[in-house]
Design an enzyme around this catalytic site. Sequence first.
Site, PDB file in Angstrom:
ATOM      1  N   GLY A  93       0.815  -1.213   0.000  1.00  0.00           N
ATOM      2  CA  GLY A  93       0.000   0.000   0.000  1.00  0.00           C
ATOM      3  C   GLY A  93       0.846   1.258   0.000  1.00  0.00           C
ATOM      4  O   GLY A  93       0.343   2.349  -0.249  1.00  0.00           O
ATOM      5  N   GLN A 188      15.708   0.234  -0.667  1.00  0.00           N
ATOM      6  CA  GLN A 188      15.512   1.575  -1.218  1.00  0.00           C
ATOM      7  C   GLN A 188      16.879   2.272  -1.318  1.00  0.00           C
ATOM      8  O   GLN A 188      17.907   1.613  -1.181  1.00  0.00           O
ATOM      9  CB  GLN A 188      14.534   2.370  -0.334  1.00  0.00           C
ATOM     10  CG  GLN A 188      13.086   1.873  -0.417  1.00  0.00           C
ATOM     11  CD  GLN A 188      12.394   2.196  -1.746  1.00  0.00           C
ATOM     12  OE1 GLN A 188      12.923   2.923  -2.584  1.00  0.00           O
ATOM     13  NE2 GLN A 188      11.193   1.643  -1.949  1.00  0.00           N
ATOM     14  N   GLY A 215      11.704   1.515  -5.740  1.00  0.00           N
ATOM     15  CA  GLY A 215      12.157   2.851  -6.099  1.00  0.00           C
ATOM     16  C   GLY A 215      12.825   2.948  -7.449  1.00  0.00           C
ATOM     17  O   GLY A 215      13.482   3.944  -7.747  1.00  0.00           O
ATOM     18  N   CYS A 308      -4.634 -14.315 -31.190  1.00  0.00           N
ATOM     19  CA  CYS A 308      -3.831 -14.637 -32.378  1.00  0.00           C
ATOM     20  C   CYS A 308      -4.312 -15.916 -33.075  1.00  0.00           C
ATOM     21  O   CYS A 308      -4.180 -16.033 -34.288  1.00  0.00           O
ATOM     22  CB  CYS A 308      -2.362 -14.780 -31.993  1.00  0.00           C
ATOM     23  SG  CYS A 308      -1.639 -13.226 -31.439  1.00  0.00           S
ATOM     24  N   HIS A 334      -3.575 -11.404 -25.058  1.00  0.00           N
ATOM     25  CA  HIS A 334      -2.365 -11.522 -25.887  1.00  0.00           C
ATOM     26  C   HIS A 334      -1.135 -10.994 -25.133  1.00  0.00           C
ATOM     27  O   HIS A 334      -0.088 -11.651 -25.105  1.00  0.00           O
ATOM     28  CB  HIS A 334      -2.510 -10.781 -27.217  1.00  0.00           C
ATOM     29  CG  HIS A 334      -1.187 -10.621 -27.890  1.00  0.00           C
ATOM     30  ND1 HIS A 334      -0.589 -11.633 -28.604  1.00  0.00           N
ATOM     31  CD2 HIS A 334      -0.283  -9.593 -27.856  1.00  0.00           C
ATOM     32  CE1 HIS A 334       0.611 -11.233 -29.002  1.00  0.00           C
ATOM     33  NE2 HIS A 334       0.827 -10.004 -28.562  1.00  0.00           N
TER      34      HIS A 334
HETATM   35 ZN   LIG Z   1      -1.297 -13.537 -29.186  1.00  0.00          ZN
END
Ligand SMILES: [Zn+2]
Length: 374
Positions: A93, A188, A215, A308, A334
Site C-alpha cells: 500500500g 531503497q 524505487g 492470435c 495476448h
Molecule cells: Zn497472441
Amino acid sequence: MSLSFELLGSDGLARRGRITTAHGTIETPAFMPVGTAGTVKAMLPQSVAETGAEIILGNTFHLMLQPGAERVAALGGLHRFMNWPGPILTDSGGFQVMSLKELRKLDRDGVTFRSPRDGSQHRLTPQRSVEIQHLLDSDITMSFDECTTWPVDEQTAAQSMRLSMVWAERGKRAFVERPGYGLFGIVQGSTFPALRAESAEALTGIGFDGYAIGGLAVGEGQELMFRTLDTTLPQLPADRPRYLMGVGRPADIVGAVQRGIDMFDCVMPTRAGRTAQAFTRRGELNLRNARHRDDPRPIDDTCACPACRHHSRAYLHHLIRSEEILGAMLLTWHNLHYYQDVMRGLRGAIESGSLCHWIAAFQNEQDRGDLPPI
Ligand SMILES: [Zn+2]
C-alpha cells in the site's frame, strides 16, 4: 520454514529457481500480472492461469478501501474471494498512499490519508499493512515502505530509506510466521550505490524471506536502473528470491533477469491491452492504427493466445474502433501471454546455458519491428 526457494540452475548471473508457497509453486524468473482490486482487469482468473502465470499481485491500498480487508477475510481470503487458487503477492500500500500527495500526511510511525473514493480517513502503519496482508491471506507479504520519488537529492533519499528500514523492522516483528507464507523486505536508496548498500545491509540484518528492489522504474531510465541492479544485487543473499518491483517492458525484464532478478510485476501488459497496444516479439504495435484495418493476419502467427489463434488484426482494429469490451479482453490476453512467453523463453535459456544466444535473438527480433503492411 516459511517460503522455500530452490536455486535450480544459473547462467552467468541469471538464476533459474522455484518458490514454494502455501498455494503452490512459482517457476522463476516469473512475471506476476497485476490484479489491483481482486481482478486482473478484463481477464477471468482461469484465463490468467492459461497464459502460464503462476502468481498474481493484489493491491493492499485498493482492497483495504474497497471491499475492506476484514470483509475479504470473513469471505475466506483473497484466493477464494476472487477464485484464484494459486499464489498471491500483495504490495504494502506504500506506493499508492505516497502518490496521494495532498491527501496524505506522513509521520515517523506511518501515513494518515483520505480515501480518494469517498474522503474517509484511514491510517497505514508498517504493522497495519502486514496485518491487512495477513487478512487477505497473501502468500507473499511486502514490507511497508516509503517509495522515494525521483529525481531526489542524496540527503532526502537517505532519510526516506532509513525511515523505510525502521518500518521494515517493525513489519517483521508484526509478521505472523506460517508455513508457506513469507515476508519480503524492500531495498531503497534511489540510484545512490552507498544508500542501496546501506539498505541491503539493514534488511539482511533483519532477515527476510525474499528481497525486493523498490524505487526504480520511476523515470530514471533503463541504463541507470541496470547500473543500480549491478551494484545492489551482489549485496543480497543468493539463496533468497529477488523481486524488481514495477518493471517493466520486455527488454527491461530480459536485462534484469540477466543481472539476477527472479520476479517482476507491471501494469504495462494489462493497461496497454485496454489502450490498443500489443507487445510482440517484433516490438510494440497499436491496433488502433489504420494500417491494420484491412489486415487479415493475426498479431503474431506464432502466438498461441486466443486473439492470435482466432482473430485478425482487422477484427481487433474494428473492436477497438467500436469501443467493444472484447477488444480490451483479447489484447490483454495476448499481452499477458506474450509476457509469459518471454519468461518461458528466459527460463529455458538459463536451463540450457544459452541465455546470451537467446537474448541476442530476442533483441534482433525486437529491432526488426512489426511485419510490413500487406
Ligand atoms: Zn497472441
